[in-house]
Design a protein around this motif. Structure first.
Motif, PDB file in Angstrom:
ATOM      1  N   GLY A  36      41.408 -36.746  29.513  1.00  0.00           N
ATOM      2  CA  GLY A  36      42.405 -37.522  28.790  1.00  0.00           C
ATOM      3  C   GLY A  36      42.331 -38.977  29.172  1.00  0.00           C
ATOM      4  O   GLY A  36      41.553 -39.387  30.033  1.00  0.00           O
ATOM      5  N   ARG A  37      43.159 -39.765  28.516  1.00  0.00           N
ATOM      6  CA  ARG A  37      43.164 -41.215  28.723  1.00  0.00           C
ATOM      7  C   ARG A  37      44.558 -41.683  29.117  1.00  0.00           C
ATOM      8  O   ARG A  37      45.541 -41.339  28.466  1.00  0.00           O
ATOM      9  CB  ARG A  37      42.741 -41.912  27.430  1.00  0.00           C
ATOM     10  CG  ARG A  37      42.513 -43.404  27.580  1.00  0.00           C
ATOM     11  CD  ARG A  37      42.201 -44.061  26.239  1.00  0.00           C
ATOM     12  NE  ARG A  37      43.360 -44.163  25.393  1.00  0.00           N
ATOM     13  CZ  ARG A  37      44.338 -45.066  25.535  1.00  0.00           C
ATOM     14  NH1 ARG A  37      44.292 -45.941  26.507  1.00  0.00           N
ATOM     15  NH2 ARG A  37      45.368 -45.090  24.703  1.00  0.00           N
ATOM     16  N   TYR A  38      44.613 -42.474  30.165  1.00  0.00           N
ATOM     17  CA  TYR A  38      45.881 -43.039  30.606  1.00  0.00           C
ATOM     18  C   TYR A  38      46.245 -44.215  29.695  1.00  0.00           C
ATOM     19  O   TYR A  38      45.455 -45.152  29.544  1.00  0.00           O
ATOM     20  CB  TYR A  38      45.797 -43.498  32.063  1.00  0.00           C
ATOM     21  CG  TYR A  38      47.076 -44.140  32.521  1.00  0.00           C
ATOM     22  CD1 TYR A  38      48.216 -43.373  32.710  1.00  0.00           C
ATOM     23  CD2 TYR A  38      47.161 -45.509  32.717  1.00  0.00           C
ATOM     24  CE1 TYR A  38      49.413 -43.960  33.112  1.00  0.00           C
ATOM     25  CE2 TYR A  38      48.346 -46.104  33.117  1.00  0.00           C
ATOM     26  CZ  TYR A  38      49.473 -45.323  33.308  1.00  0.00           C
ATOM     27  OH  TYR A  38      50.653 -45.901  33.675  1.00  0.00           O
ATOM     28  N   PRO A  39      47.452 -44.208  29.089  1.00  0.00           N
ATOM     29  CA  PRO A  39      47.837 -45.267  28.157  1.00  0.00           C
ATOM     30  C   PRO A  39      48.364 -46.522  28.863  1.00  0.00           C
ATOM     31  O   PRO A  39      49.561 -46.837  28.808  1.00  0.00           O
ATOM     32  CB  PRO A  39      48.915 -44.591  27.309  1.00  0.00           C
ATOM     33  CG  PRO A  39      49.558 -43.623  28.257  1.00  0.00           C
ATOM     34  CD  PRO A  39      48.443 -43.136  29.145  1.00  0.00           C
TER      35      PRO A  39
ATOM     36  N   LYS B 254      57.085 -46.453  30.270  1.00  0.00           N
ATOM     37  CA  LYS B 254      56.848 -45.026  30.019  1.00  0.00           C
ATOM     38  C   LYS B 254      57.301 -44.199  31.205  1.00  0.00           C
ATOM     39  O   LYS B 254      57.443 -44.707  32.316  1.00  0.00           O
ATOM     40  CB  LYS B 254      55.380 -44.767  29.717  1.00  0.00           C
ATOM     41  CG  LYS B 254      54.441 -45.219  30.811  1.00  0.00           C
ATOM     42  CD  LYS B 254      53.012 -45.281  30.305  1.00  0.00           C
ATOM     43  CE  LYS B 254      52.108 -46.086  31.190  1.00  0.00           C
ATOM     44  NZ  LYS B 254      52.350 -47.508  31.258  1.00  0.00           N
TER      45      LYS B 254
ATOM     46  N   VAL C  90      54.689 -39.393  29.005  1.00  0.00           N
ATOM     47  CA  VAL C  90      53.275 -39.056  29.112  1.00  0.00           C
ATOM     48  C   VAL C  90      53.173 -37.814  29.999  1.00  0.00           C
ATOM     49  O   VAL C  90      53.360 -37.891  31.209  1.00  0.00           O
ATOM     50  CB  VAL C  90      52.441 -40.211  29.715  1.00  0.00           C
ATOM     51  CG1 VAL C  90      50.972 -39.808  29.827  1.00  0.00           C
ATOM     52  CG2 VAL C  90      52.608 -41.490  28.909  1.00  0.00           C
TER      53      VAL C  90
ATOM     54  N   ARG D  55      44.970 -33.457  33.832  1.00  0.00           N
ATOM     55  CA  ARG D  55      44.930 -33.611  32.379  1.00  0.00           C
ATOM     56  C   ARG D  55      46.049 -34.559  31.938  1.00  0.00           C
ATOM     57  O   ARG D  55      47.225 -34.273  32.123  1.00  0.00           O
ATOM     58  CB  ARG D  55      45.099 -32.255  31.708  1.00  0.00           C
ATOM     59  CG  ARG D  55      44.878 -32.312  30.225  1.00  0.00           C
ATOM     60  CD  ARG D  55      44.856 -30.977  29.541  1.00  0.00           C
ATOM     61  NE  ARG D  55      45.051 -29.850  30.434  1.00  0.00           N
ATOM     62  CZ  ARG D  55      45.537 -28.684  30.058  1.00  0.00           C
ATOM     63  NH1 ARG D  55      45.885 -28.469  28.816  1.00  0.00           N
ATOM     64  NH2 ARG D  55      45.694 -27.706  30.927  1.00  0.00           N
TER      65      ARG D  55
ATOM     66  N   MET E  69      47.889 -35.907  28.874  1.00  0.00           N
ATOM     67  CA  MET E  69      48.078 -35.466  27.492  1.00  0.00           C
ATOM     68  C   MET E  69      48.589 -36.603  26.615  1.00  0.00           C
ATOM     69  O   MET E  69      48.872 -37.693  27.092  1.00  0.00           O
ATOM     70  CB  MET E  69      49.033 -34.272  27.484  1.00  0.00           C
ATOM     71  CG  MET E  69      48.476 -33.079  28.272  1.00  0.00           C
ATOM     72  SD  MET E  69      49.617 -31.699  28.310  1.00  0.00           S
ATOM     73  CE  MET E  69      49.833 -31.490  30.069  1.00  0.00           C
ATOM     74  N   GLU E  70      48.695 -36.315  25.332  1.00  0.00           N
ATOM     75  CA  GLU E  70      49.143 -37.307  24.359  1.00  0.00           C
ATOM     76  C   GLU E  70      50.566 -37.783  24.661  1.00  0.00           C
ATOM     77  O   GLU E  70      51.437 -36.990  25.014  1.00  0.00           O
ATOM     78  CB  GLU E  70      49.104 -36.727  22.950  1.00  0.00           C
ATOM     79  CG  GLU E  70      47.694 -36.452  22.437  1.00  0.00           C
ATOM     80  CD  GLU E  70      46.877 -37.723  22.265  1.00  0.00           C
ATOM     81  OE1 GLU E  70      47.413 -38.738  21.770  1.00  0.00           O
ATOM     82  OE2 GLU E  70      45.689 -37.692  22.643  1.00  0.00           O
ATOM     83  N   THR E  71      50.802 -39.058  24.472  1.00  0.00           N
ATOM     84  CA  THR E  71      52.113 -39.666  24.656  1.00  0.00           C
ATOM     85  C   THR E  71      53.096 -39.109  23.630  1.00  0.00           C
ATOM     86  O   THR E  71      52.741 -38.917  22.468  1.00  0.00           O
ATOM     87  CB  THR E  71      51.984 -41.197  24.514  1.00  0.00           C
ATOM     88  OG1 THR E  71      51.078 -41.661  25.515  1.00  0.00           O
ATOM     89  CG2 THR E  71      53.316 -41.884  24.676  1.00  0.00           C
ATOM     90  N   ILE E  72      54.316 -38.848  24.084  1.00  0.00           N
ATOM     91  CA  ILE E  72      55.363 -38.270  23.231  1.00  0.00           C
ATOM     92  C   ILE E  72      56.538 -39.238  23.142  1.00  0.00           C
ATOM     93  O   ILE E  72      57.082 -39.648  24.174  1.00  0.00           O
ATOM     94  CB  ILE E  72      55.855 -36.922  23.814  1.00  0.00           C
ATOM     95  CG1 ILE E  72      54.709 -35.921  23.898  1.00  0.00           C
ATOM     96  CG2 ILE E  72      57.028 -36.383  23.009  1.00  0.00           C
ATOM     97  CD1 ILE E  72      55.033 -34.694  24.737  1.00  0.00           C
ATOM     98  N   GLN E  73      56.929 -39.591  21.932  1.00  0.00           N
ATOM     99  CA  GLN E  73      58.145 -40.377  21.730  1.00  0.00           C
ATOM    100  C   GLN E  73      59.240 -39.394  21.326  1.00  0.00           C
ATOM    101  O   GLN E  73      59.122 -38.730  20.306  1.00  0.00           O
ATOM    102  CB  GLN E  73      57.950 -41.428  20.638  1.00  0.00           C
ATOM    103  CG  GLN E  73      59.113 -42.386  20.512  1.00  0.00           C
ATOM    104  CD  GLN E  73      59.275 -43.292  21.729  1.00  0.00           C
ATOM    105  OE1 GLN E  73      58.335 -43.943  22.166  1.00  0.00           O
ATOM    106  NE2 GLN E  73      60.476 -43.329  22.290  1.00  0.00           N
TER     107      GLN E  73
END
Length: 180
Positions: free
Chosen positions: A18-21, A27, A133, A145, A147-151
Motif C-alpha cells: 500500500g501507499r502512505y498518503p 488524518k 487511514v 498493509r 489501506m485506502e483512506t476513508i472519509q
C-alpha cells in the motif's frame, strides 16, 4: 534514520503493501490488531522509514524523566485519565488548531482480545472532518498493509462495521488476541 529503518524492516523479513498518503495533511491512522508491545517496534520502523510525523496519546503518568522526554520526542501527547476528560474533544481541538496533524490510534483500545472496536477514533474523524487511514500489522505474513483512506459520513454503526471487516482474519503477534 529513514534508510536505516527501511533496512531493519526488510532484514526482519517484513514487507510493506500500500501507499502512505503523505499528501493528506490531517488524518487519523488506525492500527490493528494490537496484541503485543512488539507492535510499537514495527510501528516505529514504519514511522521513521516513511517519515511520518504522527502524534499519539498516552496517560500523563508516563511523562516523567527520560521516558517522558522520549515519549514527547516520539510524538506523544499526555492525557489525564484520573478525571473525566473528553479525549474526543481534545483531539478535535488539536485538529482544528493545527494546519497539519496526524495521529495514531489502536481502535481496539487495549492489547486484550476484543470483538468490536471502540468508537472514539470514528467520532474524532467525523467531528474533526478528517479521513481515517486503516493500517494492518499482519504478523502471520510479516506485512504492514496501508489501506485506502476513508472519509466518514456520520453513519457510525455501518461505517465502523465496514472498517472492522478490513481487519478480520489478520493475525497479530499474539494470534489468540487478534481482533474479531
Amino acid at each position: 534514520m529513514s534508510w536505516l529503518s527501511k533496512v531493519i524492516f526488510h532484514m526482519l523479513g517484513w514487507k510493506l503493501v500500500g501507499r502512505y498518503p503523505a499528501e493528506v495533511k490531517k488524518k487519523i491512522l488506525i492500527v490493528a490488531p494490537h496484541t503485543s508491545s512488539w507492535d510499537v517496534g514495527v510501528g516505529l520502523l514504519i514511522k521513521f522509514w516513511l517519515k511520518i510525523d504522527a502524534a499519539f496519546y498516552a496517560k500523563k503518568e508516563l511523562f516523567t524523566g527520560v521516558r517522558g522526554w522520549l515519549l514527547k520526542w516520539l510524538g506523544a501527547r499526555p492525557v489525564d485519565r484520573s478525571k473525566s476528560t473528553n479525549l474526543v474533544q481534545q483531539v478535535v481541538d488539536d485538529f482544528n488548531s493545527l494546519e497539519e496533524h496526524t495521529i495514531v490510534i489502536t481502535p481496539e483500545g487495549t492489547r486484550k482480545k476484543v470483538e468490536q472496536f471502540k468508537s472514539g477514533f470514528y467520532h474524532m474523524a467525523h467531528q474533526a472532518k478528517v479521513p481515517i487511514v486503516p493500517i494492518a500489522f499482519d504478523f502471520a505474513n510479516k506485512t504492514v498493509r496501508i489501506m485506502e483512506t476513508i472519509q466518514v459520513t456520520g453513519d457510525a454503526e455501518k461505517e465502523i462495521a465496514k472498517i472492522e471487516d478490513l481487519y478480520r482474519g489478520i493475525k497479530g503477534k499474539v494470534p489468540e488476541l487478534s481482533f474479531g
